[in-house]
Design a protein around this motif. Structure first.
Motif, PDB file in Angstrom:
ATOM      1  N   TYR A 110      85.287  38.667  11.579  1.00 61.59           N
ATOM      2  CA  TYR A 110      86.681  38.755  11.995  1.00 61.59           C
ATOM      3  C   TYR A 110      87.539  38.244  10.839  1.00 61.59           C
ATOM      4  O   TYR A 110      87.170  37.271  10.170  1.00 61.59           O
ATOM      5  N   GLY A 163      92.692  46.708  17.833  1.00 63.91           N
ATOM      6  CA  GLY A 163      91.880  45.506  17.990  1.00 63.91           C
ATOM      7  C   GLY A 163      92.209  44.802  19.279  1.00 63.91           C
ATOM      8  O   GLY A 163      92.020  43.603  19.423  1.00 63.91           O
ATOM      9  N   ILE A 196      85.820  34.661  22.297  1.00 63.93           N
ATOM     10  CA  ILE A 196      86.921  35.395  22.909  1.00 63.93           C
ATOM     11  C   ILE A 196      86.467  36.673  23.629  1.00 63.93           C
ATOM     12  O   ILE A 196      87.108  37.125  24.567  1.00 63.93           O
ATOM     13  N   TYR A 246      88.943  34.140   9.923  1.00 63.39           N
ATOM     14  CA  TYR A 246      88.204  32.896   9.660  1.00 63.39           C
ATOM     15  C   TYR A 246      88.380  32.387   8.227  1.00 63.39           C
ATOM     16  O   TYR A 246      88.705  31.226   8.005  1.00 63.39           O
ATOM     17  N   SER A 248      93.011  36.917  25.965  1.00 63.90           N
ATOM     18  CA  SER A 248      93.497  38.127  25.297  1.00 63.90           C
ATOM     19  C   SER A 248      92.652  39.352  25.607  1.00 63.90           C
ATOM     20  O   SER A 248      93.178  40.414  25.910  1.00 63.90           O
TER      21      SER A 248
HETATM   22  C1  LIG Z   1      86.997  37.545  17.089  1.00 60.86           C
HETATM   23  C2  LIG Z   1      88.411  37.280  17.433  1.00 60.86           C
HETATM   24  N1  LIG Z   1      88.828  36.007  17.573  1.00 60.86           N
HETATM   25  C3  LIG Z   1      90.103  35.720  17.883  1.00 60.86           C
HETATM   26  C4  LIG Z   1      91.041  36.716  18.082  1.00 60.86           C
HETATM   27  C5  LIG Z   1      92.445  36.321  18.407  1.00 60.86           C
HETATM   28  O1  LIG Z   1      92.543  35.979  19.738  1.00 60.86           O
HETATM   29  P1  LIG Z   1      93.875  35.391  20.396  1.00 60.86           P
HETATM   30  O2  LIG Z   1      94.666  36.561  20.894  1.00 60.86           O
HETATM   31  O3  LIG Z   1      93.390  34.512  21.498  1.00 60.86           O
HETATM   32  O4  LIG Z   1      94.608  34.638  19.344  1.00 60.86           O
HETATM   33  C6  LIG Z   1      90.650  38.050  17.957  1.00 60.86           C
HETATM   34  C7  LIG Z   1      91.630  39.140  18.133  1.00 60.86           C
HETATM   35  O5  LIG Z   1      91.473  40.239  17.662  1.00 60.86           O
HETATM   36  C8  LIG Z   1      89.313  38.341  17.640  1.00 60.86           C
HETATM   37  O6  LIG Z   1      88.892  39.609  17.515  1.00 60.86           O
END
Ligand SMILES: Cc1ncc(COP(=O)(O)O)c(C=O)c1O
Lengths: 386, 162
Positions: free
Chosen positions: A122, A35, A202, A125, A232
């Motif tokens: 994801y 991921g 993101i 949530y 990220s």
């Molecule tokens: C949709 C989504 N949101 C948030 C994140 C997490 O991001 P961060 O590394 O900024 O915490 C991910 C990581 O896989 C993601 O796929």
């Protein structure tokens, strides 16, 4: 001993854990279960982090995050999406979108408040909503509509307890993106029912056909939207734990309160590396996106040849093919593909009930591995005799 | 243009990428890709396909040396003439005209140190226009032609994450 909080009960213990542990402990697996980017952070960004440590940047920063970084974020958002966030009070630097999600739910929700989540979703949530005593309300979507919700799908789930809607496009796990028009229709709905929108963007840089629309750039949406983004995925910086939240003053101020007592601040080295990413990271980001795009096409074509139907993903780095033809459930498909062919994919039902019959395959892996994995999936399907 | 760039980037990374894979990656037909590659070969945009070999693994040792060469222009041959003359030797792997304290930067590959020494003495130093040479023997190679050749850590990425 006294029981731990009941709040933990509805959080799935993740029966999938065992399967994942098995994958992690088996050598020579081709894993499409990742991921995160397979690239390392571009060297000029890593160097900025290293330099920061060497120069003695090893302390706390302002709870808001370095003003230098907030200003750069503000400029980038204005430049790319035409949205205007004041670095003083409307932007909070967090330890990734993950932290932002958590603290946002905590400041937004009262017990019993409902938050609409589009599935497949994801995985973070719903748990974050529950940790904050909220109730996730699920809107299922279908592959026939590229896993995008329609306004009607959402509207039927709105009650007088509905407080917010979570949108995550480009999407993990489906690779779907939403066109501006489709988002505008949702914006009207959001206005009509007086909702907040939590927009997890993101993957905003990782789009292949069509440009990303920032939800807060839509008419009237800036005050209702909490925009979450980070570094990220765009700059291959998952391990640096750095991201940000933008929104109206009241919400960001409240998030800052939770942040200052729980996280204090994001790592300073990561903040300085993020500054470098925003100043000079455009080209290295584009190179990675070009490469993902080639791998995306390679995988989609390979899945088709293997006999798996797959809508064309337009963002992030995932494909979400249907495995219904195999006659197996997602879990059994993933388990058997792993046992028999040493290829790891993620069963789609993990991302919501409507993900049953699908698997998530990441193409953030080398082209050689994609080709080999697709060959093995093809063999697997042939051996199933379907 | 992105079609051309995409194909070139793919081939630069792996010259043996099968045409049908390239076609998939760039979203074109196999014929289109084949035609383009042929055209790029004809136009000498694609010069040649070569292989990076770790000769040590099959017990063939080579000695590499970087030779700095200063040229005396009054000999009348000019940079171009000397460079082309040196480029003709099969022992010579690369020849570049460079700015700075010397003029030509030449990489030579031989079987032994002695061979390199003789080569420089007999073949290079004897060229009229060559004023001075400095020979650096290569001790260890880390990267060649954009490819890292030392063993790298994988960076500890998890095989599954959501
Ligand atoms: C949709 C989504 N949101 C948030 C994140 C997490 O991001 P961060 O590394 O900024 O915490 C991910 C990581 O896989 C993601 O796929």
């Amino acid at each position: 001993m006294k029981p731990i909080s009941k709040r933990m009960e509805p959080i799935p213990a993740s029966g999938i854990r065992k399967f994942f542990d098995l994958i992690l402990s088996t050598p020579d697996v081709i894993s499409l279960g990742v991921g995160e980017p397979d690239f390392v952070t571009p060297p000029h960004i890593s160097d900025a982090g290293i330099k920061a440590i060497e120069e003695g940047y090893t302390s706390y920063t302002s709870n808001w995050g370095l003003i230098e970084l907030r200003e750069l974020i503000s400029e980038a958002l204005k430049h790319e999406y035409g949205v205007d966030y004041d670095p003083h009070g409307e932007i909070l630097v967090t330890s990734g979108v993950s932290e932002a999600l958590d603290i946002l739910m905590r400041v937004l929700l009262d017990p019993g408040d409902e938050v609409i989540v589009i599935e497949p979703t994801y995985v973070s949530y719903k748990p974050c909503i529950r940790f904050a005593y909220g109730e996730p309300v699920v809107v299922p979507t279908e592959s026939s509509n590229e896993f995008k919700p329609t306004v009607e799908d959402i509207e039927v789930k709105i009650t007088d307890k509905t407080k917010a809607l979570v949108l995550g496009y480009p999407n993990n796990p489906t690779g779907a993106i939403m066109a501006k028009k489709e988002l505008e229709a949702i914006a009207n709905l959001v206005n009509e029912y007086d909702l907040y929108v939590i927009s997890d963007e993101i993957y905003s840089k990782l789009t292949y056909n069509g440009k990303h629309t920032c939800f807060s750039s839509l008419n009237g949406m800036q005050e209702r939207t909490i925009l979450l983004n980070g570094f990220s995925k765009s700059h291959a910086m998952t391990g640096w734990r750095i991201g940000y939240a933008c929104g109206n003053r009241e919400i960001i101020e409240a998030m800052m309160k939770v942040h200052q007592y729980t996280m204090l601040c994001a790592p300073v080295q990561s903040q300085l590396a993020a500054c470098e990413a925003l100043r000079n990271g455009e080209e290295s980001c584009k190179k990675m996106v070009d490469e993902y795009n080639r791998r995306r096409r390679l995988m989609v074509a390979g899945l088709e040849e293997a006999g798996l139907e797959c809508f064309n993903p337009r963002g992030a780095f995932y494909t979400f093919p249907s495995i219904k033809k195999s006659g197996l459930s997602s879990t059994v498909f993933a388990q058997r593909l792993f046992d028999e062919k040493k290829v790891a994919v993620v069963p789609g039902n993990i991302f919501g009930e409507c993900g049953e019959g699908f698997v998530r395959c990441a193409y953030a892996v080398s082209p050689e591995d994609i080709v080999e994995a697709m060959n093995r999936i093809k063999e697997f399907m042939e051996e199933l005799g379907v | 243009m992105t079609f051309i760039m995409d194909v070139l980037e793919i081939l630069e990374k792996n010259a043996r990428t099968p045409t049908d894979e390239i076609a998939k990656m760039v979203g074109r037909s196999v014929e289109e890709v084949e035609d383009l590659i042929k055209q790029l070969e004809e136009e000498r945009v694609i010069h040649k396909y070569k292989t990076m070999i770790d000769w040590e693994k099959v017990d063939r040792e080579y000695v590499y040396a970087l030779i700095e060469i200063n040229i005396n222009l009054s000999e009348g041959e000019g940079y171009d003439g000397v460079a082309k003359r040196i480029a003709k030797f099969p022992e010579v792997r690369s020849v570049r005209l460079v700015s700075g304290a010397y003029d030509l930067s030449v990489v030579v590959r031989e079987k032994t140190l002695k061979d390199v020494a003789y080569f420089v003495a007999d073949r290079i130093a004897t060229i009229e226009a060559v004023q001075r040479t400095v020979t650096h023997f290569s001790l260890k190679m880390y990267k060649e032609d954009g490819e890292i050749v030392y063993q790298r850590d994988e960076g500890g990425r998890l095989a599954v994450s959501l």
